[in-house]
Design a protein around this motif. Structure first.
Motif, PDB file in Angstrom:
ATOM      1  N   SER A 192       0.431  -0.823   0.186  1.00  0.00           N
ATOM      2  CA  SER A 192       0.025  -0.123  -0.004  1.00  0.00           C
ATOM      3  C   SER A 192       1.258   1.169   0.009  1.00  0.00           C
ATOM      4  CB  SER A 192      -0.814   0.222   0.845  1.00  0.00           C
ATOM      5  OG  SER A 192      -0.062   0.211   2.287  1.00  0.00           O
ATOM      6  N   MET A 193       2.122   0.544   0.567  1.00  0.00           N
ATOM      7  CA  MET A 193       3.331   2.143   0.751  1.00  0.00           C
ATOM      8  C   MET A 193       3.505   2.632  -0.633  1.00  0.00           C
ATOM      9  SD  MET A 193       2.634   4.331   2.610  1.00  0.00           S
ATOM     10  CE  MET A 193       0.537   4.135   2.610  1.00  0.00           C
TER      11      MET A 193
ATOM     12  N   LEU B 266      -4.346   0.518   8.166  1.00  0.00           N
ATOM     13  CA  LEU B 266      -3.400   1.637   8.735  1.00  0.00           C
ATOM     14  C   LEU B 266      -1.888   2.372   7.346  1.00  0.00           C
ATOM     15  CD1 LEU B 266      -1.508   2.294  11.327  1.00  0.00           C
ATOM     16  CD2 LEU B 266      -0.131   0.482  10.591  1.00  0.00           C
ATOM     17  N   GLY B 267      -2.628   1.524   6.114  1.00  0.00           N
ATOM     18  CA  GLY B 267      -1.731   2.014   5.284  1.00  0.00           C
ATOM     19  C   GLY B 267      -2.368   3.510   4.829  1.00  0.00           C
ATOM     20  N   ALA B 268      -3.675   3.216   4.997  1.00  0.00           N
ATOM     21  CA  ALA B 268      -4.521   3.990   4.152  1.00  0.00           C
ATOM     22  C   ALA B 268      -4.341   5.957   5.231  1.00  0.00           C
ATOM     23  CB  ALA B 268      -6.093   4.132   4.308  1.00  0.00           C
TER      24      ALA B 268
ATOM     25  N   ARG C  27      -7.187   6.942   0.169  1.00  0.00           N
ATOM     26  CA  ARG C  27      -9.135   6.632   0.553  1.00  0.00           C
ATOM     27  C   ARG C  27      -9.222   5.073  -0.447  1.00  0.00           C
ATOM     28  NH1 ARG C  27     -14.090   9.628  -2.739  1.00  0.00           N
ATOM     29  NH2 ARG C  27     -16.074   7.845  -1.861  1.00  0.00           N
ATOM     30  N   ALA C  28      -8.537   4.791  -1.469  1.00  0.00           N
ATOM     31  CA  ALA C  28      -8.487   4.236  -2.404  1.00  0.00           C
ATOM     32  C   ALA C  28      -7.676   2.810  -1.137  1.00  0.00           C
ATOM     33  CB  ALA C  28      -7.245   4.224  -3.430  1.00  0.00           C
ATOM     34  N   ILE C  29      -6.468   2.857  -0.582  1.00  0.00           N
ATOM     35  CA  ILE C  29      -5.564   1.925   0.332  1.00  0.00           C
ATOM     36  C   ILE C  29      -6.788   1.672   1.360  1.00  0.00           C
ATOM     37  CG2 ILE C  29      -4.045   1.428   1.541  1.00  0.00           C
ATOM     38  CD1 ILE C  29      -2.233   3.819   0.209  1.00  0.00           C
ATOM     39  N   PHE C  30      -7.885   3.453   2.129  1.00  0.00           N
ATOM     40  CA  PHE C  30      -8.761   2.333   2.200  1.00  0.00           C
ATOM     41  C   PHE C  30     -10.128   1.323   2.652  1.00  0.00           C
ATOM     42  CE2 PHE C  30     -13.099   3.720   5.185  1.00  0.00           C
ATOM     43  CZ  PHE C  30     -12.443   3.069   6.058  1.00  0.00           C
TER      44      PHE C  30
END
Length: 701
Positions: free
Chosen positions: A59-60, A231-233, A383-386
């Motif tokens: 995600s990062m 957590l990434g989000a 938001r995409a990661i969330f």
């Protein structure tokens, strides 16, 4: 009688057990079960820890790409270093698995994962603060009107006067090598967890519970990726240097392609979780009795064992299984025959090819799904990661758990599991084709995707970044500091928009008297910081998420039945080795190249690259969203189409072998449904030639 215990011996044995266990002889069975459950809990937590770190790292990747000013292909190499680490040790660990103390090897692996996570964070603490070039940031403390269209603009003084020392400091972006090395260590540490853990469960649990346990462990482990993405989000929405600067002074937000989130926070937490996951495995035994049996009880030189088939009989001490001694020379000598035995199984070979294709599709999708959603649907990367974390991954967990539950509940045999997995994947592929219906227009950027009159040219390459309206501004045509004109067109900078005045400061700065804004028609010739919104794109997001959820659930539902085929199609002594080879092939031929070639092809759709402080291209600031969509979805669909063909082939092969072995059982008078293992004293000629029989003449389904 020789070899049988007398009634008095059995009575003495039971008396000893009663004294040892108290008034509850079944406590030893409970203790054995508790050890197996302890292993299941520990393995599930290790799956959680590795899934957490892995999903957080993926995600990062966009944040790491921007922080170190690298293209997507290099970011893909960093992501692929995890698979390189797996490659270094996976075959050795999987082959030696049954011959070593599996829980302790898993403990060492988890500890190495924690070291890798901590190593990846090192660059953040030695690189210094992240800086980006913006006219609003340069004039944040000024209340005077700023003319972007002027040689005296702050943006015209930033690149030509750097000395060698400053350029050397700027070259610290090469510290991404630390992230690569840390990810490689995580791959080394993760290698023993799946093959050794799964084979340990299958060895010491009953056949009807094995699939349920494995499905449960994998399902619980999926909460790790879920929380990793959540957590990434959160971290993607936090500034990279949080705690070091006043966040109110920032002039960009998380939707800006120059934004860098706090990518390092989750890696610290992931390293701590991996260290905690290593602790319980140090206290677990080398082996356990089969589920339902009583563990061996020792007192002095006497050993008494009671099993559910033993009817209270005692066995002499010599009958106690001992831990095999690992000899490197013997292990090396047996390696190639074992490998030949695996590759002589046509079902296993097709399964390997299928695994490779699925790894390619899965790794490529997970790595670049947040970036795809950001570019395609005009949402922030956080938001995409969330959305992936709260929608996609929980649905996958439910699908995996339900798949294992159905195998146990319906008591599916091997052919039934193969059909179940095949039908699930074919259905998911048909839904997958609907992705292409969710499209979005390319962002209108003057001098990049449209000309300064707002007209789209047949080819983006025919559009020039400079125009007569900004010819006297001495603008840098490679600088990216976007502003949105009142005409709805985005300009790469206020200078290229021809803005000659401004009001306000910082993030509230508004530019006026912008000559290029007037090129597309009448208006107030003003512009604000940031690129223009594409509202129609955001409307397609719910439909995309719905289809993505359906596809993920169906794929996860058939994932556990497919995974169980590996335990039903190879010899029992090769289960750990087979899982290791399968994982290795998936990592090397799928997990390693997929992020690199996905990233390289995505780079081809880039329309605007950033420029590093001391020269050279950095990361991509803007993509051709239509080309991005075609490349990304086209790759996934092509790979999954090939997977559909392999699913059909593996079903046909299993059905043929099932019918052949079913016929043999009936011919030999074996009751139907007793086992899928056919033993013959000597393999038939045609069976040996086809490579379907094992070295000992056994065929496994």
């Amino acid at each position: 009688m020789e070899g049988k215990a007398t009634p008095q011996q059995a009575k003495d044995g039971l008396s000893f057990m009663d004294k040892s266990l108290g008034s509850h002889p079944m406590k030893r069975i409970s203790l054995t079960l508790s050890k197996l459950k302890m292993f299941l809990i520990a393995l599930a937590f290790s799956y959680f820890a590795k899934g957490f770190s892995g999903s957080y790292m993926k995600s990062m990747m966009t944040q790491i790409e921007r922080r170190f000013e690298i293209p997507s292909s290099v970011a893909g190499l960093i992501d692929g270093s995890f698979e390189i680490g797996n490659l270094l040790v996976l075959v050795l660990v999987s082959y030696l698995g049954p011959k070593v103390h599996r829980p302790k090897v898993i403990a060492v692996g988890c500890f190495i994962m924690s070291i890798g996570a901590f190593l990846s964070v090192v660059p953040h603490f030695i690189m210094g603060r992240y800086n980006f070039k913006s006219i609003a940031d340069s004039m944040a403390n000024s209340s005077a009107s700023v003319s972007a269209c002027s040689p005296e603009s702050p943006l015209h003084n930033g690149t030509g006067n750097l000395d060698a020392l400053e350029c050397e400091k700027a070259a610290s972006s090469s510290l991404w090598v630390f992230v690569l090395a840390g990810n490689l260590l995580r791959g080394i540490g993760e290698a023993p967890i799946m093959p050794l853990g799964m084979s340990y469960i299958d060895d010491f649990s009953t056949e009807e519970n094995s699939a349920f346990y494995i499905g449960t462990v994998r399902s619980v482990g999926m909460f790790g990726p879920t929380l990793g993405f959540l957590l990434g989000a959160l971290c993607a929405n936090l500034w990279v240097d949080i705690g070091m600067i006043d966040l109110d002074t920032l002039t960009i937000n998380s939707k800006d392609t120059r934004w860098v989130g706090a990518w390092w926070i989750g890696l610290l937490l992931g390293g701590g979780l991996s260290f905690m996951a290593s602790l319980p495995f140090w206290f677990l035994p080398y082996s356990l009795p089969k589920e339902g049996e009583v563990e061996v009880i020792k007192k002095s030189s006497d050993v008494f064992t009671i099993t559910k088939e033993g009817n209270g009989k005692t066995e002499p001490p010599n009958s106690t299984p001992s831990r095999p001694q690992l000899k490197i020379s013997e292990a090396a000598k047996e390696f190639f025959p074992a490998l030949k035995k695996l590759f002589g199984n046509s079902i296993y070979l097709v399964y390997l090819l299928l695994t490779v294709l699925q790894f390619n599709s899965l790794v490529g999708m997970i790595t670049y799904e947040p970036k795809f959603m950001e570019q395609q649907f005009n949402i922030s990367i956080s938001r995409a990661i969330f959305l992936i974390g709260v929608i996609l991954l929980p649905i996958t967990v439910v699908g995996m758990f339900l798949g294992g539950f159905l195998i146990k509940k319906l008591k599916l045999n091997t052919p039934a599991m193969a059909k179940f997995a095949c039908i699930s994947f074919l259905l998911a592929y048909l839904v997958n084709l609907l992705y292409f219906a969710t499209n979005c227009q390319v962002l209108q950027v003057a001098g990049l995707t449209v000309n300064y009159s707002g007209v789209k040219e047949p080819s983006f390459s025919q559009i020039e970044p400079l125009s007569a309206c900004n010819a006297d501004c001495s603008c840098e045509d490679n600088h990216w500091d976007p502003v949105c004109g009142s005409n709805g067109i985005t300009y790469m900078s206020a200078c290229l928009a021809g803005c000659r005045g401004s009001v306000g400061s910082g993030k509230d700065m508004v530019f006026h008297n912008c000559s290029c804004v007037g090129e597309s028609g009448p208006g107030n010739f003003s512009a604000v910081l940031g690129q223009c919104q594409r509202d129609s794109c955001t409307k397609n997001l719910p439909y995309f998420l719905l289809m993505l959820s359906v596809v993920s659930f169906i794929l996860a539902l058939g994932g556990t039945p497919l995974y169980m085929l590996i335990f039903r199609t190879v010899s029992p002594e090769l289960k750990s080795f087979a899982v290791g080879i399968e994982t290795l092939c998936g990592r090397v031929l799928g997990g390693l190249p997929a992020p690199i070639y996905y990233g390289a092809l995505i780079d081809l759709t880039c329309l605007k690259w950033s420029k590093k402080t001391c020269g050279g291209s950095g990361t991509c600031r803007m993509y051709d969203t239509k080309a991005f969509r075609n490349v990304y979805l086209g790759l996934n669909s092509s790979i999954r189409l090939a997977s559909c063909l392999l699913y059909i082939i593996i079903c046909v092969l299993i059905m043929r072998r099932f019918r052949r072995d079913h016929k043999k059982k009936n011919t030999n008078g074996v009751p139907e449904g007793t086992s899928f293992k056919v033993s013959t004293s000597a393999p038939k000629k045609e069976d040996t030639a086809s490579g379907e029989t094992s070295v000992h003449g056994d065929t496994y389904l």
